[in-house]
Every structure is written in C-alpha cells, then in structure tokens.
Design a protein around this motif. Sequence first.
Motif, PDB file in Angstrom:
ATOM      1  N   SER A  36       0.856  -1.193   0.000  1.00  0.00           N
ATOM      2  CA  SER A  36       0.000   0.000   0.000  1.00  0.00           C
ATOM      3  C   SER A  36       0.885   1.233   0.000  1.00  0.00           C
ATOM      4  CB  SER A  36      -0.906   0.026   1.228  1.00  0.00           C
ATOM      5  OG  SER A  36      -1.870  -0.997   1.119  1.00  0.00           O
ATOM      6  N   PHE A  37       0.532   2.179  -0.854  1.00  0.00           N
ATOM      7  CA  PHE A  37       1.234   3.467  -0.900  1.00  0.00           C
ATOM      8  C   PHE A  37       0.347   4.485  -0.205  1.00  0.00           C
ATOM      9  CE2 PHE A  37       2.567   0.944  -4.474  1.00  0.00           C
ATOM     10  CZ  PHE A  37       3.956   1.096  -4.482  1.00  0.00           C
ATOM     11  N   LEU A  38       0.852   5.016   0.890  1.00  0.00           N
ATOM     12  CA  LEU A  38       0.060   5.982   1.655  1.00  0.00           C
ATOM     13  C   LEU A  38       0.637   7.374   1.438  1.00  0.00           C
ATOM     14  CD1 LEU A  38       0.011   4.089   5.098  1.00  0.00           C
ATOM     15  CD2 LEU A  38      -1.424   3.675   3.074  1.00  0.00           C
ATOM     16  N   ASP A  39      -0.217   8.292   1.073  1.00  0.00           N
ATOM     17  CA  ASP A  39       0.216   9.692   0.983  1.00  0.00           C
ATOM     18  C   ASP A  39      -0.190  10.345   2.301  1.00  0.00           C
ATOM     19  OD1 ASP A  39       0.996  12.191   0.240  1.00  0.00           O
ATOM     20  OD2 ASP A  39      -0.577  12.499  -1.270  1.00  0.00           O
ATOM     21  N   VAL A  40       0.828  10.680   3.101  1.00  0.00           N
ATOM     22  CA  VAL A  40       0.558  11.165   4.452  1.00  0.00           C
ATOM     23  C   VAL A  40       0.949  12.635   4.572  1.00  0.00           C
ATOM     24  CG1 VAL A  40       1.144  10.875   6.906  1.00  0.00           C
ATOM     25  CG2 VAL A  40       0.947   8.864   5.411  1.00  0.00           C
ATOM     26  N   THR A  41       0.104  13.415   5.200  1.00  0.00           N
ATOM     27  CA  THR A  41       0.423  14.823   5.445  1.00  0.00           C
ATOM     28  C   THR A  41       0.323  15.107   6.931  1.00  0.00           C
ATOM     29  OG1 THR A  41      -0.194  17.104   4.955  1.00  0.00           O
ATOM     30  CG2 THR A  41      -1.980  15.541   5.095  1.00  0.00           C
ATOM     31  N   ASP A  42       1.164  16.022   7.406  1.00  0.00           N
ATOM     32  CA  ASP A  42       1.023  16.430   8.808  1.00  0.00           C
ATOM     33  C   ASP A  42       0.774  17.930   8.918  1.00  0.00           C
ATOM     34  OD1 ASP A  42       3.467  17.526   8.237  1.00  0.00           O
ATOM     35  OD2 ASP A  42       4.599  16.374   9.726  1.00  0.00           O
ATOM     36  N   GLY A  43       0.469  18.540   7.772  1.00  0.00           N
ATOM     37  CA  GLY A  43       0.140  19.966   7.781  1.00  0.00           C
ATOM     38  C   GLY A  43       1.340  20.881   7.680  1.00  0.00           C
ATOM     39  N   SER A  44       2.552  20.333   7.813  1.00  0.00           N
ATOM     40  CA  SER A  44       3.723  21.211   7.801  1.00  0.00           C
ATOM     41  C   SER A  44       4.075  21.686   6.409  1.00  0.00           C
ATOM     42  CB  SER A  44       4.921  20.504   8.448  1.00  0.00           C
ATOM     43  OG  SER A  44       5.248  19.341   7.710  1.00  0.00           O
ATOM     44  N   SER A  45       3.632  20.964   5.397  1.00  0.00           N
ATOM     45  CA  SER A  45       3.904  21.385   4.029  1.00  0.00           C
ATOM     46  C   SER A  45       2.805  20.862   3.119  1.00  0.00           C
ATOM     47  CB  SER A  45       5.254  20.850   3.554  1.00  0.00           C
ATOM     48  OG  SER A  45       5.203  19.436   3.496  1.00  0.00           O
ATOM     49  N   LEU A  46       2.754  21.450   1.930  1.00  0.00           N
ATOM     50  CA  LEU A  46       1.729  21.023   0.980  1.00  0.00           C
ATOM     51  C   LEU A  46       1.967  19.589   0.537  1.00  0.00           C
ATOM     52  CD1 LEU A  46      -0.648  22.022  -0.802  1.00  0.00           C
ATOM     53  CD2 LEU A  46       1.054  22.669  -2.502  1.00  0.00           C
ATOM     54  N   LEU A 132      -6.891  25.249   1.478  1.00  0.00           N
ATOM     55  CA  LEU A 132      -7.131  25.961   2.726  1.00  0.00           C
ATOM     56  C   LEU A 132      -5.963  25.790   3.703  1.00  0.00           C
ATOM     57  CD1 LEU A 132      -9.755  27.673   3.448  1.00  0.00           C
ATOM     58  CD2 LEU A 132      -9.859  26.303   1.396  1.00  0.00           C
ATOM     59  N   GLY A 133      -5.278  24.655   3.609  1.00  0.00           N
ATOM     60  CA  GLY A 133      -4.067  24.464   4.409  1.00  0.00           C
ATOM     61  C   GLY A 133      -3.000  25.456   3.972  1.00  0.00           C
ATOM     62  N   ALA A 134      -2.865  25.627   2.655  1.00  0.00           N
ATOM     63  CA  ALA A 134      -1.870  26.569   2.127  1.00  0.00           C
ATOM     64  C   ALA A 134      -2.221  27.992   2.541  1.00  0.00           C
ATOM     65  CB  ALA A 134      -1.804  26.461   0.607  1.00  0.00           C
ATOM     66  N   ALA A 136      -3.756  28.865   5.232  1.00  0.00           N
ATOM     67  CA  ALA A 136      -3.463  28.992   6.665  1.00  0.00           C
ATOM     68  C   ALA A 136      -1.966  29.177   6.912  1.00  0.00           C
ATOM     69  CB  ALA A 136      -3.985  27.774   7.418  1.00  0.00           C
ATOM     70  N   ARG A 137      -1.152  28.450   6.143  1.00  0.00           N
ATOM     71  CA  ARG A 137       0.303  28.610   6.325  1.00  0.00           C
ATOM     72  C   ARG A 137       0.757  29.993   5.863  1.00  0.00           C
ATOM     73  NH1 ARG A 137       0.089  23.049   5.016  1.00  0.00           N
ATOM     74  NH2 ARG A 137       0.071  23.595   2.809  1.00  0.00           N
ATOM     75  N   ILE A 138       0.192  30.464   4.748  1.00  0.00           N
ATOM     76  CA  ILE A 138       0.573  31.787   4.248  1.00  0.00           C
ATOM     77  C   ILE A 138       0.104  32.879   5.207  1.00  0.00           C
ATOM     78  CG2 ILE A 138       0.000  33.466   2.426  1.00  0.00           C
ATOM     79  CD1 ILE A 138       0.407  31.208   0.418  1.00  0.00           C
ATOM     80  N   ARG A 139      -1.084  32.702   5.740  1.00  0.00           N
ATOM     81  CA  ARG A 139      -1.600  33.679   6.712  1.00  0.00           C
ATOM     82  C   ARG A 139      -0.657  33.787   7.916  1.00  0.00           C
ATOM     83  NH1 ARG A 139      -7.182  35.813   8.284  1.00  0.00           N
ATOM     84  NH2 ARG A 139      -6.702  36.587  10.347  1.00  0.00           N
ATOM     85  N   SER A 140      -0.228  32.637   8.395  1.00  0.00           N
ATOM     86  CA  SER A 140       0.678  32.622   9.537  1.00  0.00           C
ATOM     87  C   SER A 140       1.993  33.310   9.191  1.00  0.00           C
ATOM     88  CB  SER A 140       0.917  31.178   9.971  1.00  0.00           C
ATOM     89  OG  SER A 140       1.978  31.110  10.875  1.00  0.00           O
ATOM     90  N   ARG A 141       2.497  33.026   8.028  1.00  0.00           N
ATOM     91  CA  ARG A 141       3.759  33.642   7.596  1.00  0.00           C
ATOM     92  C   ARG A 141       3.616  35.161   7.480  1.00  0.00           C
ATOM     93  NH1 ARG A 141       9.329  32.993   7.441  1.00  0.00           N
ATOM     94  NH2 ARG A 141       9.809  35.095   6.796  1.00  0.00           N
ATOM     95  N   LEU A 142       2.494  35.609   6.888  1.00  0.00           N
ATOM     96  CA  LEU A 142       2.292  37.053   6.714  1.00  0.00           C
ATOM     97  C   LEU A 142       2.186  37.761   8.060  1.00  0.00           C
ATOM     98  CD1 LEU A 142      -0.151  37.277   3.672  1.00  0.00           C
ATOM     99  CD2 LEU A 142       2.142  38.266   3.826  1.00  0.00           C
ATOM    100  N   SER A 143       1.561  37.094   9.004  1.00  0.00           N
ATOM    101  CA  SER A 143       1.436  37.678  10.332  1.00  0.00           C
ATOM    102  C   SER A 143       2.826  37.867  10.946  1.00  0.00           C
ATOM    103  CB  SER A 143       0.581  36.754  11.192  1.00  0.00           C
ATOM    104  OG  SER A 143       0.657  37.123  12.538  1.00  0.00           O
ATOM    105  N   TRP A 144       3.631  36.845  10.811  1.00  0.00           N
ATOM    106  CA  TRP A 144       5.006  36.890  11.316  1.00  0.00           C
ATOM    107  C   TRP A 144       5.803  37.973  10.593  1.00  0.00           C
ATOM    108  CZ3 TRP A 144       8.726  36.259  14.532  1.00  0.00           C
ATOM    109  CH2 TRP A 144      10.038  35.990  14.130  1.00  0.00           C
ATOM    110  N   ALA A 145       5.606  38.070   9.278  1.00  0.00           N
ATOM    111  CA  ALA A 145       6.343  39.054   8.478  1.00  0.00           C
ATOM    112  C   ALA A 145       5.977  40.480   8.894  1.00  0.00           C
ATOM    113  CB  ALA A 145       6.057  38.844   6.990  1.00  0.00           C
TER     114      ALA A 145
END
Length: 463
Positions: A36-46, A132-134, A136-145
């Motif tokens: 089985s090939f599992l495509d796994v995400t943990d939210g840290s990247s697209l 929507l994950g992307a 959220a990550r961009i929003r977080s980055r912009l806030s930091w920026a």
Amino acid sequence: MEKTLRIKSILTEKPVNQDICVQGWLKSKRDSKGLSFLDVTDGSSLTGLQVIADESLANYHTDIAQLSTGCSIVARGQLVASPAKGQEVELHAREITVYGWAQPETYPLQKKRHSFEFLRSVAHLRGRTNSLGAVARIRSRLSWAIHQFFQQRGFFQVHTPVITTSDCEGAGEMFTVTSFDLQKLPRTAGAVDFSQDFFGRPASLTVSGQLEAEAYALALGNVYTFGPTFRAENSNTSRHLAEFWMLEPEMAFCDLEGDMDLAEELLKFLISDCLENCAEDMDLFARFIDKTLMAKLDNVLKHEFVRISYSDAVKELEKSGRSFAFPVAWGIDLQSEHERYLAETLFQRPVIVTDYPKTIKPFYMRVNDDNKTVAAMDILFPGIGEIIGGSQREERLEQLTARMVEAGIALENYQWYLDLRRFGTVPHAGFGLGFERIIQFVTGMGNIRDVIAFPRTPGSTAV
Ligand code: 4AD
Ligand code: MG
C-alpha cells in the motif's frame, strides 16, 4: 529510538537510511499486490510523504487495508531514496499505528475537488485540504512578516482594547457589548439606561485600534496594533467580514508622505516575503487558483505606486467616457467600480488616492489648507480595491474640536483623545491594512471568507 520528524523537514533535509517516525493524516491510499502506498500529510507542508506499507506488517490486513482518507496514523520505519518518480524519498514502514479512523461514508473530505462554498460548510475540517491548508500557512507567515517588518524598524506593538466606548470611524457600525438581560432592559423615561450596564455606559467591540494607538505613538514614537476588529456593516461581499484583522501602525512626527512611503514599503515587503518563504504554497495558487498570480505580484513589486489626489482622480473618472452605475462628481465617495477603473484599467497597478473631501472621511483626519479636503490616503489594489486606508491625524486642538462638533460627536466621551492634543501634541500619521485583503491579493483567493479560518459575515457564523 527513531526521531519524530515533521514532513516539511524530512522533505528538505532528506535524512535517508535513517529510522524516523512521522505522524499525520492520510490524504490517499493506493494498493497494489500486497503493498500500500500511503500519501501522508502532517500539515507542515503542501507535499506529503509517501509511506510504503507491505503485507509483512502485523496489522496489514486488519488495519492498513481499512485505511481511508482522513485517518490519522503514526508510521515508523526507514527513510529511503525513492526509486520511483514523483518523490525523492519515501518511508518504508516497519510499524504503523492508527490513532483515529475517518469513516468514508461520513467523512466529508473525500479525495476529490470540493467547491470553496462546500468547504465553508465544514470550516472545522477544511484546513486539511490542500488549498485551505496553504492559505493557513501563508496567513501565519504574513502575520510573522508584519511583526518582523515593524520590529526591525523599531516599532513597538501595542495591544489595543477589543471593548471600547469610542466609534473611531464614526460610521455607527458597532456591535454592542452588554451584560443586560435583553428581555428585561432597564429603562429611564423610555430610553435604555446604560448607566446600569456593565461599564456604566454604552460599549462596543472595536472597529479600529487607531485612537488608542495614537495615544501610544505620542508616548513611544512608532507603534503598531494588530488584531481583530468588528464591523456590523451589512455588506455581503467577497471583500467584507464582520470580524476581520487589521494592522494599524501609527507614527509620531510623521506626515502623509511618510505614511504612504511606509505603506508602500510594507506591502512590497509582505509580497516578497511570501514569494521567498512560501514558494511551494504560492505555486499551488499560481497553478490552480489564478494563472496570472505571479505576474500580478510581480507588477506590484516592480512599479512605484501611482499617487494621485482625489480631485485629479475624479477628473480622470469624468473623462473616462465610462457610464458608471454611481455617477461621478467631486464630493462623492469612490465606489468599487471607480476604484477598479483607476487601479485595473487606467493605471494597471496600485494607486494611492490622497486628499479626499473632508465630508466623506472621519473626524480625526487632518484638514488641509483648502479647508475642503483632508490629508487622507487610500491604497487601491487591482482586483481587490481598497487594501489600506490611512491619514495624517488632526493634531491641532481647535481644528479637531471643530471637526468633532461638526460630526455631532459627544465631546465628553473623547476628552482623553483631546488631551493628546492639549499636552505635547505632534504631527502624526498612520494607516490600517486589512489583513484578509492582503492575503487575498497574495493568494489570488476570490472570496475573503476563504482566507480566515472561521469567517463571520451577516447571517452566518458556521462554527
Ligand atoms: O479604511 P478603514 O476603515 O480605516 C480605519 O479603520 C482606520 N482607523 C485605519 C487607520 O488609519 N489606522 O479600514 C482599514 C482597512 C481597509 O482599507 C480594508 O482593507 C480593511 O481595513 N477593512 C475590511 N476588511 C475586511 N472586512 C471589512 N468589513 C473591512 N473594513 C475595512
Ligand atoms: Mg477606508
């Protein structure tokens, strides 16, 4: 013991031939002859990590075979260079444990394209989708920026209150804050008696932290406030929220010119920062949301913003030959069709409109020598419209008081604000950036409801 790693760092550092552990959610699964090939995400990247599970796993038939999109797992094994196309590394699982199941019959986010409208109805789960994950990550980055930009320049962050008793914009679009039992309002001579309310007077959620930021600019020099703001305006558009985030810098010893310079520098900084640090997510938007996105961002970065007075902008609109739904005449508030003509058709880049008629702008803006206009500036972006509104503030006690009386503002509520002019007043200026609007511009997302996790709009607060 193997190390637990975030997928983003696995994909960048590629620690091949090492034992690692990943934890995440299944995006998809493909089975082929005992594998089985599992495509796994943990939210840290697209991009997710490919995990390979085979029949030798003790729970292959009982668990792995039952896995479906949305299940959460922990996988342990060795990271190896992938022989196949599509990924550089993959994890050969030695052990996979299922944390939580997600029944395919009921889990709303099966692997297929979903409309943004549908995703809004599952706002609590939509952060798990690619787009929507992307966001959220961009929003977080912009806030930091934003913090980085201001901290590097010696600005101090001020936490201005959410509950206020002043209406900064004077538009009366406030949400009331009360502890009254609405079924039993205390009345005096028919009118609600707010002296019995929690604060002893009417209070509301803030529409802007500006007035309080001014107080601290006149103490610390350069400050900014960045937080949620609330407006009970009944505009159901793709650009308006009832709860949105606003960044408001305020600078002492600064005029309108300096205000515009800082705003332009900030907007360019934020766009560059995203391109540099969110390349993978940005690529998703450029490919699937708006094919012209990169050209639009580049267009902003490489040009100086146009600066034009309101009076000249009105002339341009009048000679455009367009028949606007709202006819143009000096004194009108610019409507979105006018803003679009200026930014998208005439100049085709960001436009800063300055010196608006005082009658259409709030009381705190500095009156110009013509006594008809104020030192205001709105930044209009192609495709967005107004992204920033700012001004030089009226620092002269007499003029400010006159403006407030004209606007019918109860002076007794604003004595503290007038004190700032009574004691050590200085020229000062600032602006407000609609945080969701810059996220919309950077991502190309069409609807403001999709760049904030849990949107609040008239008639809707799902989740
Ligand atoms: O132009 P506005 O109303 O300006 C102020 O509130 C000033 N006190 C700012 C200042 O000078 N410190 O709002 C600023 C920006 C707008 O340009 C827009 O980008 C955004 O806030 N904005 C909204 N964004 C989403 N939903 C709404 N309902 C918004 N209203 C304003
Ligand atoms: Mg405005």
